[in-house]
Design an enzyme around this catalytic site. Structure first.
Site, PDB file in Angstrom:
ATOM      1  N   LYS A 200      47.692  50.366  -6.554  1.00 22.35           N
ATOM      2  CA  LYS A 200      46.383  50.550  -7.196  1.00 22.35           C
ATOM      3  C   LYS A 200      46.612  50.356  -8.692  1.00 22.35           C
ATOM      4  CE  LYS A 200      43.575  53.050  -9.272  1.00 22.35           C
ATOM      5  NZ  LYS A 200      42.981  52.674 -10.580  1.00 22.35           N
ATOM      6  N   GLU A 275      56.050  59.335 -13.386  1.00 20.30           N
ATOM      7  CA  GLU A 275      56.499  58.975 -14.743  1.00 20.30           C
ATOM      8  C   GLU A 275      55.311  59.246 -15.643  1.00 20.30           C
ATOM      9  OE1 GLU A 275      56.979  57.341 -17.999  1.00 20.30           O
ATOM     10  OE2 GLU A 275      56.943  55.390 -17.015  1.00 20.30           O
ATOM     11  N   CYS A 309      54.585  55.696 -23.393  1.00 20.91           N
ATOM     12  CA  CYS A 309      54.866  57.081 -23.017  1.00 20.91           C
ATOM     13  C   CYS A 309      56.085  57.603 -23.778  1.00 20.91           C
ATOM     14  CB  CYS A 309      55.087  57.171 -21.520  1.00 20.91           C
ATOM     15  SG  CYS A 309      56.150  55.882 -20.907  1.00 20.91           S
ATOM     16  N   GLU A 406      50.074  64.538 -26.608  1.00 16.36           N
ATOM     17  CA  GLU A 406      50.375  63.111 -26.610  1.00 16.36           C
ATOM     18  C   GLU A 406      49.119  62.368 -27.076  1.00 16.36           C
ATOM     19  OE1 GLU A 406      50.873  61.089 -22.783  1.00 16.36           O
ATOM     20  OE2 GLU A 406      52.478  59.940 -23.706  1.00 16.36           O
TER      21      GLU A 406
HETATM   22  P1  NAP Z   1      45.503  58.080 -16.098  1.00 17.97           P
HETATM   23  O1  NAP Z   1      44.102  58.574 -16.056  1.00 17.97           O
HETATM   24  O2  NAP Z   1      46.598  58.982 -15.755  1.00 17.97           O
HETATM   25  O3  NAP Z   1      45.545  56.762 -15.194  1.00 17.97           O
HETATM   26  C1  NAP Z   1      46.709  56.223 -14.620  1.00 17.97           C
HETATM   27  C2  NAP Z   1      46.375  55.665 -13.242  1.00 17.97           C
HETATM   28  O4  NAP Z   1      45.958  56.734 -12.377  1.00 17.97           O
HETATM   29  C3  NAP Z   1      45.211  54.676 -13.259  1.00 17.97           C
HETATM   30  O5  NAP Z   1      45.433  53.682 -12.296  1.00 17.97           O
HETATM   31  C4  NAP Z   1      44.057  55.567 -12.879  1.00 17.97           C
HETATM   32  O6  NAP Z   1      42.942  54.886 -12.400  1.00 17.97           O
HETATM   33  C5  NAP Z   1      44.687  56.437 -11.826  1.00 17.97           C
HETATM   34  N1  NAP Z   1      43.961  57.677 -11.568  1.00 17.97           N
HETATM   35  C6  NAP Z   1      43.090  58.344 -12.375  1.00 17.97           C
HETATM   36  N2  NAP Z   1      42.624  59.441 -11.753  1.00 17.97           N
HETATM   37  C7  NAP Z   1      43.196  59.477 -10.533  1.00 17.97           C
HETATM   38  C8  NAP Z   1      43.100  60.372  -9.427  1.00 17.97           C
HETATM   39  N3  NAP Z   1      42.331  61.458  -9.452  1.00 17.97           N
HETATM   40  N4  NAP Z   1      43.846  60.103  -8.322  1.00 17.97           N
HETATM   41  C9  NAP Z   1      44.647  59.024  -8.278  1.00 17.97           C
HETATM   42  N5  NAP Z   1      44.745  58.137  -9.280  1.00 17.97           N
HETATM   43  C10 NAP Z   1      44.050  58.364 -10.408  1.00 17.97           C
HETATM   44  O7  NAP Z   1      45.781  57.513 -17.483  1.00 17.97           O
HETATM   45  P2  NAP Z   1      44.720  56.854 -18.457  1.00 17.97           P
HETATM   46  O8  NAP Z   1      43.357  57.419 -18.344  1.00 17.97           O
HETATM   47  O9  NAP Z   1      44.809  55.433 -18.218  1.00 17.97           O
HETATM   48  O10 NAP Z   1      45.333  57.319 -19.831  1.00 17.97           O
HETATM   49  C11 NAP Z   1      45.270  58.683 -20.215  1.00 17.97           C
HETATM   50  C12 NAP Z   1      46.581  59.192 -20.716  1.00 17.97           C
HETATM   51  O11 NAP Z   1      47.618  58.861 -19.785  1.00 17.97           O
HETATM   52  C13 NAP Z   1      47.080  58.592 -22.004  1.00 17.97           C
HETATM   53  O12 NAP Z   1      46.515  59.192 -23.127  1.00 17.97           O
HETATM   54  C14 NAP Z   1      48.548  58.892 -21.876  1.00 17.97           C
HETATM   55  O13 NAP Z   1      48.808  60.211 -22.237  1.00 17.97           O
HETATM   56  C15 NAP Z   1      48.845  58.773 -20.441  1.00 17.97           C
HETATM   57  N6  NAP Z   1      49.492  57.525 -20.066  1.00 17.97           N
HETATM   58  C16 NAP Z   1      50.813  57.557 -19.805  1.00 17.97           C
HETATM   59  C17 NAP Z   1      51.449  56.390 -19.440  1.00 17.97           C
HETATM   60  C18 NAP Z   1      52.904  56.347 -19.134  1.00 17.97           C
HETATM   61  O14 NAP Z   1      53.458  55.247 -19.094  1.00 17.97           O
HETATM   62  N7  NAP Z   1      53.566  57.445 -18.858  1.00 17.97           N
HETATM   63  C19 NAP Z   1      50.735  55.212 -19.361  1.00 17.97           C
HETATM   64  C20 NAP Z   1      49.365  55.215 -19.612  1.00 17.97           C
HETATM   65  C21 NAP Z   1      48.754  56.395 -19.944  1.00 17.97           C
HETATM   66  P3  NAP Z   1      41.846  54.411 -13.465  1.00 17.97           P
HETATM   67  O15 NAP Z   1      42.446  53.255 -14.133  1.00 17.97           O
HETATM   68  O16 NAP Z   1      40.658  54.045 -12.681  1.00 17.97           O
HETATM   69  O17 NAP Z   1      41.575  55.559 -14.376  1.00 17.97           O
END
Ligand code: NAP
Ligand code: MG
Length: 504
Positions: A200, A275, A309, A406
């Site tokens: 996904k 991660e 990250c 973060e």
């Molecule tokens: P996120 O909400 O954690 O999204 C990551 C993935 O999870 C996306 O594919 C997202 O889908 C999916 N997702 C969201 N809600 C879910 C749920 N309830 N069940 C299963 N999957 C779900 O991250 P983001 O909104 O893109 O970014 C928010 C924060 O994440 C950033 O500020 C940062 O702190 C962190 N982040 C960390 C990394 C890393 O490499 N560790 C990378 C990106 C972001 P959708 O795309 O539809 O939301």
């Protein structure tokens, strides 16, 4: 200051424009299909806010179909009967085909994510290819062990050995910061171990993974071995994490969603690897090569617009060089050329989305209101596209939101320290995260003593952001479970079976 933004899409070749003009389907069971619901959603260029393409809006019904395809491919298909060498050759071919499509993949990555094309072309895409090339070699080297038994030695003779087996059907959920590379980090080891996958991708950046799906088919991957679903986290992602026929979930993203994944997976006690986020300390000692440390700390926070990250987002500098180092980083930050990713001059593009833009602006504002001072930057840029000024904040306090949370944007918080003592180590470790850290000094013994005491999965000494497909990467504390890359990642995707034969 305004960024000159015009249409970016006319900067890519006509063939790619044609690809983008058609609604993009998902890859399920080797076929390109739209969502069962018929729904689509639009993806945007974050530099212009203009629509780039529309993609299928997969949901629980599509996830279910994809999981069934992955199960069939695991249990029945030709995939599990391939020799390790043949599997390795197929995975290697994926790496070759990624390189053969280098420019197009870098263009897609730049349009969809906002990052400079020039960066995607030398980093994201070649590193993705390298991950498949590196992992292809493991296929023939995943081995069990003969284990001598003692407990029943008097009563009989036994032959015992372990047999590593693919964990099964894997659900993988990835973020938007390195869309293609995160797909590669997830898919390559899962394929090397013989698993099948439902991936996904992030709603903000689905395009390069869909193009990768075409490459996987071209490489000869059997139907259903990798299924790629586009859609939203709350629907498609949640359905995948909770699906009863998924054996394991591998997730990269926020710590907050990581918790939801664990909850969803806990009902069937699925295996989970995570991660997650970071707030990594980057420590510069007074005897460091100051120019190298300034350059390294600048890249440490501003690479990929701070959307890493492992970004070195908390800078600790020994008092006597604090002003010089922070002024140097601020001067570098002010010189960064900000613009549209497809412009060859651009060094930093926009943030990925309106939501992320809002988050970063909000947290910056809170820091400034609480008394932090911006040496440079401090606000958004222009009124079109999700641009933010690279920012260096000083005069921060340990309990400020800008220090604790973060930010995932181009914002550095810098703090002076007196001595490289227990207090410094405690300050560096004073975070819920433990992903990465940096240490800059000419005293290599001291650097290693500090590295040993930092609670982080990666420590860089006199460098930063040095990644390799062979090096394990992952987090202590709330930065995650398990490791990506290297030999270490294989255990995320393997079960160990112990087989014992009575030979008396
Ligand atoms: P996120 O909400 O954690 O999204 C990551 C993935 O999870 C996306 O594919 C997202 O889908 C999916 N997702 C969201 N809600 C879910 C749920 N309830 N069940 C299963 N999957 C779900 O991250 P983001 O909104 O893109 O970014 C928010 C924060 O994440 C950033 O500020 C940062 O702190 C962190 N982040 C960390 C990394 C890393 O490499 N560790 C990378 C990106 C972001 P959708 O795309 O539809 O939301
Ligand atoms: Mg999201």
């Amino acid at each position: 200051m305004n960024i000159a933004v015009s249409s970016t899409i006319d900067r890519v070749p006509a063939a790619l424009r044609g690809w983008l003009a058609k609604p993009r389907p998902m890859l399920i069971n080797g076929k390109w299909v739209m969502a069962k619901s018929g729904k689509t959603f639009d993806v945007h260029d974050p530099a212009t806010e203009m629509k780039l393409a529309s993609v299928a809006e997969g949901d629980a019904a599509d996830i279910d179909e994809a999981v069934r395809a992955a199960r069939r491919a695991l249990e029945e298909g030709p995939w599990s009967r391939l020799s390790p060498a043949a599997r390795g050759r197929m995975i290697h071919r994926i790496g070759d085909l990624i390189l053969a499509n280098l420019d197009e993949l870098a263009q897609l990555e730049s349009l969809d994510n906002g990052k400079p094309f020039s960066v995607a072309r030398v980093a994201d895409v070649p590193l993705s290819a390298d991950m498949f090339h590196y992992m292809s070699g493991w296929c023939t080297k995943i081995e069990g062990k003969h284990i001598p038994l003692s407990a029943l030695a008097a009563g009989g003779q036994y032959l015992s050995f372990t047999r590593p087996e693919p964990i099964g059907v894997v659900g993988q959920i990835i973020p938007w910061n390195f869309p293609l590379l995160m797909a590669a980090w997830k898919l390559a080891p899962a394929l090397a171990t013989g698993c099948t996958v439902v991936l996904k991708v992030a709603e903000e950046t689905p395009l390069s993974a869909l193009r990768l799906g075409e490459i996987l088919m071209e490489a000869g991957l059997p139907d259903g071995v990798v299924n790629i679903v586009t859609g939203f986290g709350e629907t498609a992602g949640a359905a995948l994490a909770a699906h009863p026929d998924v054996d394991k979930v591998a997730f990269t993203g926020s710590t907050e969603v990581g918790r939801l994944i664990v909850q969803a997976a806990s009902r069937d006690l699925k295996k989970v690897s995570l991660e997650l986020g970071g707030k990594s300390p980057n420590i510069i000692l007074g005897d460091a090569d100051v120019d190298a440390a300034i350059a390294g700390a600048t890249a440490g926070i501003f690479f990929n617009h701070g959307q890493c990250c492992n970004a070195g987002s908390r800078l600790f500098v020994q008092e006597k060089i604090f002003d010089k180092v922070t002024a140097g980083i601020a001067a570098n930050a002010a010189r960064i050329k900000i613009g549209v990713g497809m412009d060859p001059e651009t060094e930093m593009g926009p943030l990925v989305s309106e939501v992320q833009h809002g988050r970063v602006k909000g947290i910056l504002k809170s820091g400034l209101e609480e008394g932090a001072r911006a040496l440079t930057g401090g606000s958004a840029i222009g009124n079109r596209g999700y641009f933010v000024q690279p920012t260096v904040l000083v005069d921060t306090k340990p309990n400020m939101k800008v220090v604790r949370e973060e930010i995932f944007g181009p914002v550095l918080v810098a703090t002076p320290f007196k001595d490289a003592d227990d207090k410094l180590i405690a300050a560096a470790n004073d975070t819920i995260y433990g992903l990465a850290a940096g240490v800059w000094t000419k005293d290599i013994a001291k650097a290693n003593q500090i590295a040993n005491r930092l609670k982080a999965g990666t420590v860089w000494i006199n460098c930063y952001h040095v990644f390799d497909s062979a090096l394990p990467f992952g987090g202590y504390k709330q930065s995650g479970w398990g490791r990506e890359m290297g030999q270490a990642v294989l255990s995320n995707y393997l079960e160990t079976k112990a087989i014992t034969t009575n030979i008396s």
